[in-house]
Design an enzyme around this catalytic site. Structure first.
Site, PDB file in Angstrom:
ATOM      1  N   LYS A  99       0.869  -1.180   0.000  1.00  0.00           N
ATOM      2  CA  LYS A  99       0.000   0.000   0.000  1.00  0.00           C
ATOM      3  C   LYS A  99       0.903   1.227   0.000  1.00  0.00           C
ATOM      4  O   LYS A  99       1.878   1.278   0.764  1.00  0.00           O
ATOM      5  CB  LYS A  99      -0.899  -0.009   1.235  1.00  0.00           C
ATOM      6  N   THR A 158       6.037   6.866   5.306  1.00  0.00           N
ATOM      7  CA  THR A 158       5.375   5.647   5.796  1.00  0.00           C
ATOM      8  C   THR A 158       5.542   4.487   4.824  1.00  0.00           C
ATOM      9  O   THR A 158       5.700   3.335   5.248  1.00  0.00           O
ATOM     10  CB  THR A 158       3.883   5.882   6.060  1.00  0.00           C
ATOM     11  N   TYR A 159       5.532   4.764   3.527  1.00  0.00           N
ATOM     12  CA  TYR A 159       5.675   3.686   2.547  1.00  0.00           C
ATOM     13  C   TYR A 159       7.086   3.113   2.578  1.00  0.00           C
ATOM     14  O   TYR A 159       7.285   1.910   2.799  1.00  0.00           O
ATOM     15  CB  TYR A 159       5.333   4.208   1.153  1.00  0.00           C
ATOM     16  N   ALA A 160       8.078   3.953   2.379  1.00  0.00           N
ATOM     17  CA  ALA A 160       9.459   3.472   2.391  1.00  0.00           C
ATOM     18  C   ALA A 160       9.851   2.974   3.779  1.00  0.00           C
ATOM     19  O   ALA A 160      10.569   1.979   3.912  1.00  0.00           O
ATOM     20  CB  ALA A 160      10.404   4.579   1.931  1.00  0.00           C
ATOM     21  N   LYS A 163       8.357  -0.500   4.346  1.00  0.00           N
ATOM     22  CA  LYS A 163       9.037  -1.506   3.523  1.00  0.00           C
ATOM     23  C   LYS A 163      10.479  -1.721   3.984  1.00  0.00           C
ATOM     24  O   LYS A 163      11.041  -2.812   3.784  1.00  0.00           O
ATOM     25  CB  LYS A 163       9.019  -1.078   2.061  1.00  0.00           C
TER      26      LYS A 163
END
Length: 257
Positions: A99, A158-160, A163
Site C-alpha cells: 500500500k 510511511t511507505y518506504a 518496507k
C-alpha cells in the site's frame, strides 16, 4: 529437473490476481510450475483473479485462488493453511502486496500510519514467518519492496519506512532458514507503470519519474514495466537461489544504495 527448477513446484503468490503478481503467476505457470495458488484482496479483484486462474490452467498447471484481507487476525496463517490443503505442499512463496501513501510527515494521521504498517510491515512479517514454517526444504521466499529504500526523498516516509523493515526481516530469515536450503530475498522495483503508481502521483511528479531512471529512454513509458521485474523474480526463485538475504533494487538506474 533440478531441485532449483520451477518445473513441478508449487507456488503461492499474494496479490496474484493482477498487475505484477498476476504476471508473475502467468510466467511461473509458463515455466511448468505444477500448482499456483493466488491470493486476492477483495471482491473488486475477483474478476482479475478468475482471468489469471484461467490463464494458468491453459498452461496445464493447477490453479487455486483464495480471497483474504491479510491485515485481519489470522488471515496470513489461514492463507497458508488453505494453500497446503489445496496443493499438499509449498516450494515457492512470493509476497507482492503493498500500500502506498504520498504525504508529508506533518499531514500523516495515526490511522494512515497504522494502515501503512499493517499491510507493508506486519503482513510481510507474518508472510515470512508462515513461509518459514511451511516451505519445503530448498524452498524460495521472495518479498516485493520498493526502490525508495535507496532514495533520499520527502513524502514517502510511511511507505518506504514500512518496507524498510522487510529488508531486515529478509536478512534475518535467510540466516534462520539457510540450514534448510531456503533462500530469502527481496526485490525493490522502481516506479512501475501500474495503477498502484498513478493513484498517488500528480501529473508533474509522473513526468519527473518518467525521466528519472538512467534507462528511462529505453522504456516505452519511461517507468519500470511489469515485464522488467518478472524475469528477475523468475531468476531469484530458481537458478538465483545462491543469492540470499539480499534486497535487490531493479529500477533501470532510478535509485541505488
Amino acid at each position: 529437473m533440478t531441485k532449483h527448477s520451477i518445473a513441478g513446484k508449487t507456488v503461492l503468490i499474494t496479490g496474484g490476481a493482477k498487475n505484477l503478481g498476476g504476471q508473475i503467476a502467468r510466467d511461473l505457470a509458463a515455466q511448468r510450475a505444477k500448482t499456483i495458488v493466488i491470493h486476492y484482496h477483495s471482491a473488486a479483484s475477483e474478476a482479475d483473479a478468475k482471468a489469471t486462474l484461467h490463464a494458468i490452467q491453459q498452461t496445464g498447471a493447477q490453479a487455486f485462488a483464495f480471497q483474504a484481507d491479510l491485515t485481519q487476525p489470522g488471515a496470513v496463517a489461514g492463507l497458508f493453511a488453505k494453500t497446503l490443503h489445496a496443493a499438499g505442499s509449498l516450494d515457492i512463496a512470493i509476497n507482492t502486496v503493498g500500500k502506498v501513501l504520498k504525504k508529508t510527515i506533518a499531514d500523516t494521521t495515526d490511522e494512515e500510519y497504522d494502515a501503512m504498517f499493517a499491510i507493508n510491515t506486519k503482513v510481510a512479517y507474518q508472510f515470512i514467518r508462515e513461509a518459514g514454517k511451511h516451505l519445503n526444504n530448498n524452498g524460495k521466499l521472495l518479498s516485493i519492496v520498493t526502490s525508495l529504500l535507496g532514495a533520499y526523498t520527502p513524502f514517502y516516509s510511511t511507505y518506504a519506512g514500512a518496507k524498510a523493515a522487510v529488508e531486515h526481516f529478509t536478512r534475518a530469515a535467510s540466516k534462520e532458514l539457510g540450514a534448510r536450503g531456503i533462500s530469502v530475498n527481496a526485490i525493490g522495483p522502481g516506479p512501475m507503470d501500474t495503477p498502484f503508481f498513478y493513484g498517488q502521483e500528480e501529473p508533474e511528479a509522473v513526468a519527473y519519474h518518467k525521466t528519472a531512471a538512467a534507462l528511462s529512454s529505453f522504456s516505452s513509458t519511461g517507468l519500470t514495466e511489469v515485464g522488467d521485474i518478472v524475469p528477475h523474480v523468475r531468476f531469484m526463485v530458481s537458478d538465483g537461489w545462491w543469492m540470499t538475504g539480499q534486497t535487490i533494487l531493479v529500477n533501470g538506474g532510478y535509485t541505488t544504495k
